[in-house]
Design a protein around this motif. Sequence first.
Motif, short mmCIF file in Angstrom:
data_model
loop_
_atom_site.label_atom_id
_atom_site.label_comp_id
_atom_site.label_asym_id
_atom_site.label_seq_id
_atom_site.Cartn_x
_atom_site.Cartn_y
_atom_site.Cartn_z
N ALA A 86 34.45 -6.66 -11.87
CA ALA A 86 33.10 -7.19 -11.46
C ALA A 86 32.69 -7.39 -10.12
O ALA A 86 32.57 -7.39 -9.11
CB ALA A 86 33.72 -8.57 -12.01
N VAL A 87 34.25 -7.06 -8.80
CA VAL A 87 34.27 -6.04 -7.92
C VAL A 87 33.24 -5.43 -7.81
O VAL A 87 32.62 -5.01 -6.68
CB VAL A 87 36.63 -6.22 -7.32
CG1 VAL A 87 35.95 -5.69 -6.29
CG2 VAL A 87 37.25 -7.55 -8.16
N VAL A 88 33.97 -4.14 -8.68
CA VAL A 88 33.02 -3.03 -8.09
C VAL A 88 31.19 -3.64 -8.02
O VAL A 88 30.84 -2.95 -7.73
CB VAL A 88 33.03 -1.74 -8.38
CG1 VAL A 88 32.52 -0.76 -8.59
CG2 VAL A 88 35.26 -1.44 -8.28
N ALA A 89 30.64 -4.17 -9.01
CA ALA A 89 29.81 -4.23 -9.97
C ALA A 89 29.10 -5.44 -8.70
O ALA A 89 28.07 -4.97 -8.12
CB ALA A 89 29.31 -5.15 -11.39
N ASP A 90 29.90 -5.91 -8.00
CA ASP A 90 29.59 -6.89 -7.49
C ASP A 90 29.29 -6.23 -5.92
O ASP A 90 27.89 -6.76 -5.36
CB ASP A 90 30.22 -7.87 -7.59
CG ASP A 90 30.47 -9.16 -8.54
OD1 ASP A 90 29.10 -8.97 -9.40
OD2 ASP A 90 31.26 -10.45 -8.61
N ALA A 91 30.26 -5.56 -6.05
CA ALA A 91 29.79 -4.51 -4.36
C ALA A 91 28.78 -4.20 -5.05
O ALA A 91 27.88 -3.98 -3.56
CB ALA A 91 31.39 -3.23 -4.00
N ALA A 92 28.27 -3.65 -5.93
CA ALA A 92 26.91 -2.56 -6.05
C ALA A 92 26.00 -3.21 -5.85
O ALA A 92 24.53 -3.23 -4.93
CB ALA A 92 27.11 -1.93 -7.40
N ALA A 93 25.55 -4.39 -6.31
CA ALA A 93 24.75 -5.60 -6.32
C ALA A 93 24.52 -6.24 -4.67
O ALA A 93 23.51 -6.42 -4.26
CB ALA A 93 24.93 -7.14 -7.42
N ALA A 94 25.62 -5.83 -4.22
CA ALA A 94 25.50 -6.92 -2.85
C ALA A 94 25.30 -5.73 -1.97
O ALA A 94 23.71 -5.75 -1.14
CB ALA A 94 26.96 -6.38 -2.03
#
Length: 215
Positions: free
Chosen positions: A93-101
């Motif tokens: 989720a950390v990497v996925a959230d970074a991608a979305a951000a």
Amino acid sequence: MTPHEAAGTKPKGSPWRILVTVLGTLAVIGVEFVLLYGVYSRATPVAEQRAAVAEVVGQLSVAVPADAAALADSLDRAAAQLADLGAPDDQVAVVADAAAAVQDSPGALAEARTAVTDLDAELADHAASLDVQAIVAYVSMLVIASVGWMVWFRRLVGRHRRLQAEVTEQAALVASEGRLASLVRRSADVIVVLGTDGRVGYATDSAAGLFDVPV
């Protein structure tokens, strides 16, 4: 002639001792390999996860807002790769959230960079913990094996000393009996031992010369 042969007996339990020793050694080796395999099988995915996250950290360190779209795609692929490697959901989720951000706001690169860098540090700590577990497992099994071999060797030495003492005692007894027989044989006294059939079973040298019987 060993003490057991002199007494007409055989040593008991020797095959079982050998079997127990071999099985015990194999068991210790097997447990050691199982523990080490378990630790390193857990360490391998973590190392692969660290490699994937390190690649993301490298991309973020040189990224600029103009590269936001391509960077977001790269982060999405990294998140999918972490999921395939069995990473926990919170790390994915950390990497996925970074991608979305990054995709929603190119100015969020700094926050994404910080989040992924923290994730990399977390994975590094986890890898170090697994290394410590591997060392502890290896040292523990080494100590257990060493103590086991020391105890077994002490028992082996003790048994060898007991057998050696028995052999020495038996040899001394045989030598004593030989000296006694020699003294009796060369005695000036006339000694003749007759069997139930009247035949001479034993006679000293003096008796043999006196009665003309074979010694």
